[in-house]
Motif scaffolding. Structure first.
Motif, PDB file in Angstrom:
ATOM      1  N   SER A 114       0.838  -1.208   0.000  1.00 62.27           N
ATOM      2  CA  SER A 114       0.000   0.000   0.000  1.00 62.27           C
ATOM      3  C   SER A 114       0.867   1.250   0.000  1.00 62.27           C
ATOM      4  O   SER A 114       0.583   2.217  -0.704  1.00 62.27           O
ATOM      5  CB  SER A 114      -0.923   0.011   1.219  1.00 62.27           C
ATOM      6  OG  SER A 114      -1.812  -1.076   1.155  1.00 62.27           O
ATOM      7  N   TYR A 115       1.918   1.227   0.788  1.00 61.95           N
ATOM      8  CA  TYR A 115       2.830   2.367   0.863  1.00 61.95           C
ATOM      9  C   TYR A 115       3.456   2.656  -0.505  1.00 61.95           C
ATOM     10  O   TYR A 115       3.429   3.779  -0.994  1.00 61.95           O
ATOM     11  CB  TYR A 115       3.923   2.098   1.901  1.00 61.95           C
ATOM     12  CG  TYR A 115       5.017   3.128   1.891  1.00 61.95           C
ATOM     13  CD1 TYR A 115       4.807   4.393   2.449  1.00 61.95           C
ATOM     14  CD2 TYR A 115       6.251   2.850   1.323  1.00 61.95           C
ATOM     15  CE1 TYR A 115       5.807   5.347   2.436  1.00 61.95           C
ATOM     16  CE2 TYR A 115       7.254   3.796   1.303  1.00 61.95           C
ATOM     17  CZ  TYR A 115       7.042   5.043   1.865  1.00 61.95           C
ATOM     18  OH  TYR A 115       8.023   5.993   1.841  1.00 61.95           O
ATOM     19  N   PHE A 116       4.009   1.620  -1.131  1.00 57.46           N
ATOM     20  CA  PHE A 116       4.655   1.825  -2.430  1.00 57.46           C
ATOM     21  C   PHE A 116       3.650   2.206  -3.507  1.00 57.46           C
ATOM     22  O   PHE A 116       3.937   3.052  -4.348  1.00 57.46           O
ATOM     23  CB  PHE A 116       5.466   0.594  -2.835  1.00 57.46           C
ATOM     24  CG  PHE A 116       6.732   0.448  -2.040  1.00 57.46           C
ATOM     25  CD1 PHE A 116       7.762   1.357  -2.183  1.00 57.46           C
ATOM     26  CD2 PHE A 116       6.880  -0.583  -1.139  1.00 57.46           C
ATOM     27  CE1 PHE A 116       8.931   1.248  -1.447  1.00 57.46           C
ATOM     28  CE2 PHE A 116       8.043  -0.708  -0.395  1.00 57.46           C
ATOM     29  CZ  PHE A 116       9.069   0.214  -0.548  1.00 57.46           C
ATOM     30  N   LEU A 117       2.488   1.594  -3.496  1.00 58.02           N
ATOM     31  CA  LEU A 117       1.471   1.927  -4.490  1.00 58.02           C
ATOM     32  C   LEU A 117       0.993   3.361  -4.333  1.00 58.02           C
ATOM     33  O   LEU A 117       0.801   4.063  -5.321  1.00 58.02           O
ATOM     34  CB  LEU A 117       0.295   0.955  -4.411  1.00 58.02           C
ATOM     35  CG  LEU A 117       0.566  -0.439  -4.946  1.00 58.02           C
ATOM     36  CD1 LEU A 117      -0.622  -1.355  -4.672  1.00 58.02           C
ATOM     37  CD2 LEU A 117       0.887  -0.420  -6.426  1.00 58.02           C
ATOM     38  N   SER A 118       0.792   3.820  -3.103  1.00 54.88           N
ATOM     39  CA  SER A 118       0.340   5.205  -2.906  1.00 54.88           C
ATOM     40  C   SER A 118       1.408   6.176  -3.380  1.00 54.88           C
ATOM     41  O   SER A 118       1.100   7.222  -3.935  1.00 54.88           O
ATOM     42  CB  SER A 118      -0.007   5.465  -1.439  1.00 54.88           C
ATOM     43  OG  SER A 118       1.159   5.446  -0.639  1.00 54.88           O
ATOM     44  N   ASP A 119       2.663   5.821  -3.199  1.00 57.55           N
ATOM     45  CA  ASP A 119       3.750   6.678  -3.661  1.00 57.55           C
ATOM     46  C   ASP A 119       3.794   6.717  -5.185  1.00 57.55           C
ATOM     47  O   ASP A 119       4.014   7.767  -5.781  1.00 57.55           O
ATOM     48  CB  ASP A 119       5.087   6.184  -3.110  1.00 57.55           C
ATOM     49  CG  ASP A 119       6.211   7.163  -3.384  1.00 57.55           C
ATOM     50  OD1 ASP A 119       6.040   8.367  -3.074  1.00 57.55           O
ATOM     51  OD2 ASP A 119       7.254   6.730  -3.918  1.00 57.55           O
ATOM     52  N   LEU A 120       3.549   5.585  -5.825  1.00 58.34           N
ATOM     53  CA  LEU A 120       3.576   5.525  -7.287  1.00 58.34           C
ATOM     54  C   LEU A 120       2.391   6.266  -7.898  1.00 58.34           C
ATOM     55  O   LEU A 120       2.482   6.788  -9.002  1.00 58.34           O
ATOM     56  CB  LEU A 120       3.571   4.070  -7.763  1.00 58.34           C
ATOM     57  CG  LEU A 120       4.828   3.269  -7.445  1.00 58.34           C
ATOM     58  CD1 LEU A 120       4.624   1.801  -7.808  1.00 58.34           C
ATOM     59  CD2 LEU A 120       6.035   3.826  -8.166  1.00 58.34           C
ATOM     60  N   LYS A 127       9.699  12.093  -3.384  1.00 61.56           N
ATOM     61  CA  LYS A 127      10.044  11.938  -1.977  1.00 61.56           C
ATOM     62  C   LYS A 127      11.555  11.858  -1.865  1.00 61.56           C
ATOM     63  O   LYS A 127      12.222  11.313  -2.725  1.00 61.56           O
ATOM     64  CB  LYS A 127       9.419  10.666  -1.418  1.00 61.56           C
ATOM     65  CG  LYS A 127       7.915  10.638  -1.577  1.00 61.56           C
ATOM     66  CD  LYS A 127       7.282  10.213  -0.329  1.00 61.56           C
ATOM     67  CE  LYS A 127       5.776  10.215  -0.559  1.00 61.56           C
ATOM     68  NZ  LYS A 127       5.016  10.536   0.530  1.00 61.56           N
ATOM     69  N   THR A 128      12.092  12.385  -0.784  1.00 61.96           N
ATOM     70  CA  THR A 128      13.518  12.274  -0.528  1.00 61.96           C
ATOM     71  C   THR A 128      13.714  11.517   0.776  1.00 61.96           C
ATOM     72  O   THR A 128      12.822  11.452   1.610  1.00 61.96           O
ATOM     73  CB  THR A 128      14.181  13.661  -0.423  1.00 61.96           C
ATOM     74  OG1 THR A 128      13.539  14.375   0.636  1.00 61.96           O
ATOM     75  CG2 THR A 128      14.058  14.428  -1.721  1.00 61.96           C
ATOM     76  N   THR A 141      19.575  -4.697   6.564  1.00 63.36           N
ATOM     77  CA  THR A 141      19.357  -4.746   8.005  1.00 63.36           C
ATOM     78  C   THR A 141      18.556  -3.571   8.539  1.00 63.36           C
ATOM     79  O   THR A 141      17.998  -3.651   9.621  1.00 63.36           O
ATOM     80  CB  THR A 141      20.694  -4.807   8.769  1.00 63.36           C
ATOM     81  OG1 THR A 141      21.492  -3.670   8.412  1.00 63.36           O
ATOM     82  CG2 THR A 141      21.428  -6.091   8.451  1.00 63.36           C
ATOM     83  N   GLU A 142      18.482  -2.474   7.794  1.00 69.03           N
ATOM     84  CA  GLU A 142      17.731  -1.321   8.286  1.00 69.03           C
ATOM     85  C   GLU A 142      16.242  -1.560   8.166  1.00 69.03           C
ATOM     86  O   GLU A 142      15.772  -2.208   7.248  1.00 69.03           O
ATOM     87  CB  GLU A 142      18.125  -0.059   7.508  1.00 69.03           C
ATOM     88  CG  GLU A 142      19.506   0.415   7.880  1.00 69.03           C
ATOM     89  CD  GLU A 142      19.723   1.863   7.548  1.00 69.03           C
ATOM     90  OE1 GLU A 142      18.772   2.573   7.178  1.00 69.03           O
ATOM     91  OE2 GLU A 142      20.870   2.294   7.671  1.00 69.03           O
ATOM     92  N   SER A 143      15.501  -1.019   9.096  1.00 65.77           N
ATOM     93  CA  SER A 143      14.050  -1.129   9.076  1.00 65.77           C
ATOM     94  C   SER A 143      13.468  -0.105   8.136  1.00 65.77           C
ATOM     95  O   SER A 143      14.005   0.988   7.976  1.00 65.77           O
ATOM     96  CB  SER A 143      13.479  -0.892  10.471  1.00 65.77           C
ATOM     97  OG  SER A 143      13.930  -1.879  11.352  1.00 65.77           O
ATOM     98  N   ILE A 144      12.356  -0.470   7.551  1.00 64.81           N
ATOM     99  CA  ILE A 144      11.599   0.451   6.708  1.00 64.81           C
ATOM    100  C   ILE A 144      10.295   0.703   7.438  1.00 64.81           C
ATOM    101  O   ILE A 144       9.620  -0.222   7.874  1.00 64.81           O
ATOM    102  CB  ILE A 144      11.322  -0.154   5.320  1.00 64.81           C
ATOM    103  CG1 ILE A 144      12.645  -0.444   4.600  1.00 64.81           C
ATOM    104  CG2 ILE A 144      10.431   0.759   4.493  1.00 64.81           C
ATOM    105  CD1 ILE A 144      12.466  -1.238   3.309  1.00 64.81           C
ATOM    106  N   ILE A 145       9.930   1.954   7.584  1.00 61.95           N
ATOM    107  CA  ILE A 145       8.676   2.296   8.258  1.00 61.95           C
ATOM    108  C   ILE A 145       7.597   2.459   7.212  1.00 61.95           C
ATOM    109  O   ILE A 145       7.733   3.228   6.267  1.00 61.95           O
ATOM    110  CB  ILE A 145       8.801   3.597   9.083  1.00 61.95           C
ATOM    111  CG1 ILE A 145      10.013   3.522  10.038  1.00 61.95           C
ATOM    112  CG2 ILE A 145       7.515   3.897   9.815  1.00 61.95           C
ATOM    113  CD1 ILE A 145       9.909   2.437  11.069  1.00 61.95           C
TER     114      ILE A 145
END
Length: 152
Positions: A114-120, A127-128, A141-145
């Motif tokens: 949903s996050y990626f689709l809303s951005d697309l 977005k930066t 290893t980093e988390s994505i919020i």
């Protein structure tokens, strides 16, 4: 359609390979492939061993090549992500990313989609990121919020 026509259709229409490339995959010359496709193989006894090799190399059913019995391709009993990725020339990193993605809880996967689709879907908005990962391991290893506020 005759057997030699099916072999030509397999090579040309399904695999999109030249006679040269098809022959290389089977360990024979272009002229052998040309002779098979014209049904003019000098040593017909070669044909069966080449057909079996074609079946193994290209995942084609022997019954389809010999008799035209559908389906053309061998239907695997199970799906292998490793094989799927390998067949498409993906890297080990891409495979690791896919495996990590599929290991996520389905709800988290849905939130990420949903996050990626809303951005697309947002036209013209760019977005930066505050900080980009500097290495492959840092990226993994980093988390994505995601919008739900959950880290993945």
């Amino acid at each position: 359609m005759e057997m030699h026509d099916r072999i030509k259709a397999l090579r040309k229409n399904y695999l999109n390979l030249s006679q040269e490339a098809f022959g290389q995959r089977l360990g024979v010359s272009r002229s052998v492939i040309n002779n098979i496709e014209r049904n003019a193989l000098a040593r017909p006894e070669q044909k069966l061993s080449l057909i079996r090799l074609m079946c193994k190399e290209f995942n084609v059913r022997e019954e389809w090549i010999l008799n035209g019995t559908e389906p053309m391709l061998v239907q695997p009993d199970t799906f292998s992500l490793d094989s799927f990725v390998k067949e498409r020339g993906m890297s080990d990193l891409e495979l690791r990313i896919l495996k990590r993605y599929f290991a996520l809880d389905p709800k988290i996967r849905q939130d990420a989609l949903s996050y990626f689709l809303s951005d697309l879907e947002t036209e013209g908005e760019q977005k930066t990121f505050d900080r980009m990962p500097q290495s492959e391991e840092e990226l993994l290893t980093e988390s994505i919020i995601v919008p739900s506020g959950k880290a993945i």
